[in-house]
Design a protein around this motif. Structure first.
Motif, PDB file in Angstrom:
ATOM      1  N   UNK B 131      41.459  32.094  43.509  1.00 43.78           N
ATOM      2  CA  UNK B 131      42.105  33.395  43.746  1.00 43.78           C
ATOM      3  C   UNK B 131      43.226  33.682  42.752  1.00 43.78           C
ATOM      4  N   UNK B 132      43.633  32.657  41.989  1.00 45.91           N
ATOM      5  CA  UNK B 132      44.809  32.847  41.136  1.00 45.91           C
ATOM      6  C   UNK B 132      44.582  33.903  40.057  1.00 45.91           C
ATOM      7  N   UNK B 133      45.597  34.744  39.825  1.00 48.14           N
ATOM      8  CA  UNK B 133      45.495  35.641  38.674  1.00 48.14           C
ATOM      9  C   UNK B 133      45.273  34.807  37.411  1.00 48.14           C
ATOM     10  N   UNK B 135      42.028  34.012  36.807  1.00 49.26           N
ATOM     11  CA  UNK B 135      40.592  33.815  37.015  1.00 49.26           C
ATOM     12  C   UNK B 135      40.002  35.227  36.986  1.00 49.26           C
ATOM     13  N   UNK B 136      39.350  35.568  35.897  1.00 54.14           N
ATOM     14  CA  UNK B 136      38.875  36.937  35.711  1.00 54.14           C
ATOM     15  C   UNK B 136      37.366  36.967  35.513  1.00 54.14           C
ATOM     16  N   UNK B 218      50.484  27.861  40.330  1.00 55.88           N
ATOM     17  CA  UNK B 218      51.108  28.268  41.571  1.00 55.88           C
ATOM     18  C   UNK B 218      50.996  29.788  41.724  1.00 55.88           C
ATOM     19  N   UNK B 219      51.490  30.531  40.720  1.00 55.82           N
ATOM     20  CA  UNK B 219      51.420  31.992  40.766  1.00 55.82           C
ATOM     21  C   UNK B 219      50.271  32.521  39.914  1.00 55.82           C
ATOM     22  N   UNK B 220      49.908  31.788  38.873  1.00 51.21           N
ATOM     23  CA  UNK B 220      48.770  32.169  38.030  1.00 51.21           C
ATOM     24  C   UNK B 220      48.205  30.918  37.372  1.00 51.21           C
ATOM     25  N   UNK B 221      47.079  31.069  36.698  1.00 54.89           N
ATOM     26  CA  UNK B 221      46.386  29.916  36.125  1.00 54.89           C
ATOM     27  C   UNK B 221      47.227  29.268  35.027  1.00 54.89           C
ATOM     28  N   UNK B 245      44.943  29.332  30.182  1.00 51.27           N
ATOM     29  CA  UNK B 245      45.600  30.308  31.057  1.00 51.27           C
ATOM     30  C   UNK B 245      44.623  31.356  31.584  1.00 51.27           C
TER      31      UNK B 245
END
Ligand SMILES: Cc1cc2nc3c(=O)[nH]c(=O)nc-3n(C[C@H](O)[C@H](O)[C@H](O)COP(=O)(O)OP(=O)(O)OC[C@H]3O[C@@H](n4cnc5c(N)ncnc54)[C@H](O)[C@@H]3O)c2cc1C
Ligand code: FES
Lengths: 105, 366
Positions: B131-133, B135-136, B218-221, B245
């Protein structure tokens, strides 16, 4: 802004450079381009926090289908920022939880 | 209420082609797309297309889109176009369609006929922290860099070595982004050899029989762990931590068909076409007499076939509306059917042919 400066095939045509705010911080982006793209170019990756587990969410599908990029824009929650065009002076905020819709009944 | 003869939902190659074809016979068309620009997936493709010469192989995807825009312009008196306008619902009772322009301007349209050309949606695979920002979806990465010129990240892990994974890896490198590696769960590369050779030449390792174990952050990749798997897709214990990232998912697409479900169209699950698709006759009419389907929404295939299917659906609609000389329509239909058969010929088209056979009906009129 983190923009691609030179590309072997593409030439980018950007709109007018405008100022908007993200959680109160002034930033710049191109008018008419998605809010999410402008945020990303400014290094912002977290757009909302989920209602229960408070997990961060950001960009994902970029076509308005997944709800990952919901933010509060000019006071309106659940805006799909990946397909909402940026305008001068927009107030963009991280959405925490489900968002409250103001109803004029 | 706004009325129209033909509503085309989706302005990718399929929808554009359907709109152009229907308008060429004088039908009044309304074309709606939820995105800010028309062109669908096509405007994101910088590589030269493969396929047959008839369908503009050798031309770069976004150039093909420009050609379609030109044709659209020539028909503009018959085609009204809306962008940033999402079709949100279909009401079976009265055939009314609900739409939203932007995020809060709702309105209704009553079309006589509809072509659903809504394209596809990206698949996601399960792994901790997916779910982390950062992961696109591969489409999102393409949108950022190829449409808006935004650097998607510094270091990318690509998941999937099919054509999309390989092509987007190459596009990332064109944009100056480092691709740290490509993982592929199967023991062979799914995409065309030419694309794989290009990325390998640039030094990108392709890890076969590997998958993502987890995203770190934690907040993003901030990194990814990949792991080797055996023939039964079980981890072998070999792991590797990668400093990335962005984790870009190119693990397949599935047809966007919610509106077809709402309309009560008969649907079939067809693995060869990557999900649920509407049953259709030869001219792309669904079991609902007023609804046609075309492009990826009718089964994941390619832009080349999406364009031909769009033309066929457009013709099917004008025929039903009574426009045009029947012989002329029949002549064009035959030509398009030949071109489709051409595109789907040979060994590469076998899977698609099998899939289409599973959801085709001879005719709805029986
Ligand atoms: C990396 C990559 C490489 C590719 N390379 C090739 C190639 O070399 N050759 C080839 O032939 N094909 C290629 N393709 C495939 C091709 O791009 C697609 O098959 C094609 O774009 C499908 O066309 P479409 O019109 O069906 O769907 P799309 O292009 O996906 O368009 C659908 C449109 O519908 C809109 N939409 C969806 N839902 C709604 C709604 N509810 N309301 C309003 N609008 C809506 C979307 O915004 C979108 O614009 C490639 C694809 C990718 C991702
Ligand atoms: S990123 Fe999926 S809806 Fe915006």
């Amino acid at each position: 802004m983190k923009l691609i400066e030179k590309h072997p095939i593409l030439e980018y045509k950007h709109g007018r450079l405008v100022t908007f705010t993200f959680d109160g911080v002034p930033m710049q982006g191109y008018e008419g381009e998605p809010i999410a793209a402008a945020l990303h170019a400014n290094g912002v990756k977290v757009y909302r926090e989920t209602p229960i587990r408070k997990q961060p969410r950001g960009f994902f599908c970029a076509i308005g289908k997944c709800s990952s990029c919901f933010m509060v824009v000019d006071g309106v929650p659940n805006v799909r920022t990946c397909i909402t065009p940026l305008r001068e002076g927009m107030k963009v905020e991280t959405q925490r939880g489900k968002g409250i819709v103001k109803m004029d009944l | 209420m706004r009325e129209t003869e033909v509503l085309v939902v989706g302005g990718g190659p399929a929808g554009l082609s359907a709109a152009i074809e229907a308008a060429s016979f004088g039908a009044k068309v309304t074309l709606m797309d939820s995105d800010l620009a028309l062109g669908g997936q096509l405007i994101k493709q910088t590589h030269k297309f493969f396929g047959s010469k008839n369908e503009r192989a050798g031309t770069r995807g976004f150039k093909i889109a420009e050609e379609l825009f030109k044709e659209l312009k020539e028909r503009e008196e018959n085609i009204e176009t809306f962008t940033n306008c999402t079709v949100t619902g279909y009401y079976k009772e009265d055939g009314v369609v609900s739409c939203v322009k932007g995020e809060d301007e709702y309105f209704h349209v009553k079309p006589k006929k509809i072509v659903m050309a809504t394209g596809a949606q990206e698949r996601i695979i399960p792994f901790p922290n997916n779910h982390l920002p950062g992961v696109y979806g591969a489409g999102a990465v393409q949108t950022l860099m190829n449409v808006y010129g935004v650097v998607p990240g510094e270091r990318v892990l690509m998941v999937g070595a099919g054509n999309i994974g390989l092509i987007v890896s190459y596009q990332l490198m064109q944009a100056g982004v480092k691709v740290v590696g490509i993982v592929e769960a199967m023991n062979k590369i799914g995409g065309y050899w030419v694309h794989a050779a290009k990325v390998r030449r640039l030094g990108v390792p392709i890890y076969l029989r590997h998958t993502v174990k987890e995203a770190i952050g934690d907040r993003f990749v901030e990194g990814a762990v990949i792991q080797e798997i055996d023939e039964k897709f079980q981890p072998t214990g070999n792991e590797k931590k990668l400093d990335v990232d962005i984790i870009c998912l190119a693990v397949g697409l599935t047809p966007t068909c919610e509106l077809l479900w709402q309309a009560g169209c008969k649907m079939s699950f067809v693995p060869q076409l990557c999900g649920y698709v509407a049953q259709r006759d030869k001219n792309m009419r669904t079991s609902h007499p007023d609804i046609w389907v075309a492009g990826d929404a009718a089964g994941i295939e390619e832009a080349s076939s999406a364009m031909v299917e769009g033309r066929i659906a457009g013709l099917g609609v004008v025929k039903a509306l009574g426009y045009g000389a029947p012989e002329e329509i029949q002549g064009r239909l035959e030509e398009y059917h030949m071109r489709l058969a051409d595109l789907r010929g040979g060994e590469v088209g076998a899977k698609i042919r099998e899939g289409i056979a599973l959801c085709s009906v001879e005719s709805w009129e029986v």
